[in-house]
Scaffold this active site. Structure first.
Site, short mmCIF file in Angstrom:
data_model
loop_
_atom_site.label_atom_id
_atom_site.label_comp_id
_atom_site.label_asym_id
_atom_site.label_seq_id
_atom_site.Cartn_x
_atom_site.Cartn_y
_atom_site.Cartn_z
N TYR A 1 0.94 -1.25 0.06
CA TYR A 1 0.01 -0.08 -0.05
C TYR A 1 0.85 1.21 -0.07
O TYR A 1 0.44 2.08 -0.59
CB TYR A 1 -0.92 -0.05 1.17
N LYS B 1 -3.20 8.46 2.90
CA LYS B 1 -4.44 8.44 3.50
C LYS B 1 -4.27 8.85 4.80
O LYS B 1 -5.14 9.40 5.61
CB LYS B 1 -4.75 6.91 3.47
O1 0WD Z 1 -10.69 -1.20 -1.75
C1 0WD Z 1 -10.98 -0.28 -2.12
N1 0WD Z 1 -11.37 -0.29 -3.29
C2 0WD Z 1 -10.85 0.88 -1.21
C3 0WD Z 1 -10.95 2.05 -1.74
C4 0WD Z 1 -10.84 0.77 0.21
C5 0WD Z 1 -10.70 1.89 0.84
C6 0WD Z 1 -10.93 3.07 0.34
N2 0WD Z 1 -10.99 3.21 -0.92
C7 0WD Z 1 -10.98 4.58 -1.68
C8 0WD Z 1 -9.95 5.03 -2.40
O2 0WD Z 1 -8.48 5.15 -2.11
C9 0WD Z 1 -10.62 6.23 -2.98
O3 0WD Z 1 -10.27 7.04 -2.11
O4 0WD Z 1 -12.20 4.98 -2.04
C10 0WD Z 1 -12.02 5.83 -3.13
C11 0WD Z 1 -12.70 5.46 -4.37
O5 0WD Z 1 -11.97 4.38 -4.82
P1 0WD Z 1 -12.34 3.37 -5.63
O6 0WD Z 1 -14.06 3.27 -5.70
O7 0WD Z 1 -11.82 1.90 -5.41
O8 0WD Z 1 -11.80 3.47 -7.12
P2 0WD Z 1 -12.20 4.23 -8.32
O9 0WD Z 1 -13.45 3.56 -9.08
O10 0WD Z 1 -11.13 3.81 -9.52
O11 0WD Z 1 -12.27 5.70 -8.50
C12 0WD Z 1 -11.31 6.59 -7.78
C13 0WD Z 1 -11.34 7.61 -8.79
C14 0WD Z 1 -10.64 7.52 -10.19
O12 0WD Z 1 -10.59 6.56 -10.88
P3 0WD Z 1 -9.46 6.06 -11.70
O13 0WD Z 1 -9.44 4.70 -11.76
O14 0WD Z 1 -9.64 6.68 -13.19
O15 0WD Z 1 -7.91 6.60 -11.29
O16 0WD Z 1 -10.74 8.71 -8.38
C15 0WD Z 1 -10.75 9.85 -9.35
C16 0WD Z 1 -10.91 8.79 -10.49
O17 0WD Z 1 -12.23 9.01 -11.20
N3 0WD Z 1 -9.38 10.31 -9.85
C17 0WD Z 1 -9.46 11.90 -9.82
N4 0WD Z 1 -10.62 12.83 -9.96
C18 0WD Z 1 -10.20 13.89 -10.15
N5 0WD Z 1 -9.02 14.44 -10.53
C19 0WD Z 1 -8.44 12.17 -10.12
C20 0WD Z 1 -8.17 13.45 -10.69
N6 0WD Z 1 -6.77 13.99 -10.70
N7 0WD Z 1 -7.51 11.15 -10.20
C21 0WD Z 1 -8.16 10.05 -9.75
#
Ligand code: 0WD
Length: 255
Positions: free
Chosen positions: A155, A162
């Site tokens: 991580y 985080k």
């Molecule tokens: O196990 C997990 N999936 C966990 C996720 C466990 C605990 C927490 N999280 C957190 C993540 O760290 C994140 O903060 O939850 C949040 C959402 O994550 P997610 O739903 O797992 O992932 P995803 O569907 O990929 O959404 C995150 C999005 C990005 O997607 P991509 O895959 O394209 O990086 O964050 C956005 C983007 O839509 N993002 C941005 N938005 C605006 N400006 C940018 C940016 N520069 N970079 C990424």
């Protein structure tokens, strides 16, 4: 209907597996009107039909590394809605090479980028959201992970990001609280999404979590959505600056 007549800005839907999408659907089912953002055109193509399916007509570009994007997103919300009841920040990023191997090898640029997108973006958004949220005594919620508190394999820099995010929630709480606005973090257990696919050994984490957590199962989109609904609604009117774990109880374990 806990969110009837309430308006929420949802940032961080990348596709239908996104945690933000599970939350958006629950908010909609509880009567909320939603706005969405996207960081680039590729994601816009995926988010647009999802936003439309929930009757949302407000879809805005916002790459959180650009102050002018954050500024213009909240200016648009202000023009269209005048006020806000909630903001969901579900955004994180680290370069793939930083999510494997040794943390000691993290590059200066990789560290900067992960902290900028995953932690500073919350501060940048809070600054612009504050006045809109204050009008309705609204709330902000961000997504975090246990890697902020304890060391987990691979991580790496995201754990440090985080930790900064969770500390930012605490430092933002009194600033926003003076205007009646709340801010909390939701610490979710590992879930299979586009982002988590980039973490080396993620499948092993999922398996371990399902086997060892007190509830003996993985965290679901519904689990996270229910708690996000609580944190964005008046049910949590007295709660701010918290990190609420939605992880089948995994974080309480010593061994
Ligand atoms: O196990 C997990 N999936 C966990 C996720 C466990 C605990 C927490 N999280 C957190 C993540 O760290 C994140 O903060 O939850 C949040 C959402 O994550 P997610 O739903 O797992 O992932 P995803 O569907 O990929 O959404 C995150 C999005 C990005 O997607 P991509 O895959 O394209 O990086 O964050 C956005 C983007 O839509 N993002 C941005 N938005 C605006 N400006 C940018 C940016 N520069 N970079 C990424």
């Amino acid at each position: 209907m806990l969110m009837k007549g309430k308006r929420v800005l949802v940032c961080g839907v990348a596709n239908e597996r996104s945690i933000a999408w599970s939350i958006a659907q629950r908010l909609h089912a509880e009567g909320a009107e939603l706005a969405f953002s996207y960081p680039n055109e590729a994601i816009e193509k995926r988010v647009a039909p999802l936003a439309e399916s929930l009757g949302s007509s407000l879809l805005m570009p916002c790459d959180v590394t650009r102050d002018e994007d954050v500024e213009s997103m909240f200016a648009t919300v202000g023009e269209k809605w005048g006020a806000l009841d909630g903001v969901l920040h579900s955004i994180a990023f680290a370069q793939r090479e930083e999510l494997k191997g040794r943390f000691v090898d993290t590059s200066r640029e990789g560290f900067r980028l992960a902290l900028d997108i995953s932690a500073y973006s919350l501060v940048a958004m809070a600054k612009r959201a504050e006045a809109l949220l204050a009008a309705n005594r609204g709330a902000m919620v961000t997504l975090t992970y246990f890697g902020a508190e304890k060391v987990l394999p691979h991580y790496n820099v995201m754990g440090v990001a985080k930790a900064a995010l969770e500390a930012s929630v605490r430092y933002l709480a009194p600033d926003l609280g003076a205007n009646g606005v709340r801010i909390n973090a939701l610490s979710a257990g590992p879930m299979k999404t586009l982002s988590s696919a980039g973490i080396s050994g993620f499948k092993t984490m999922l398996h371990h979590h399902a086997e060892r957590s007190p509830l003996q199962r993985n965290t679901s989109g519904d689990d996270v959505a229910s708690t996000a609904l609580y944190l964005l609604s008046d049910l949590s009117a007295g709660v701010t600056g918290e990190v609420v774990h939605v992880d089948s109880g995994y974080n309480i374990l010593g061994m």
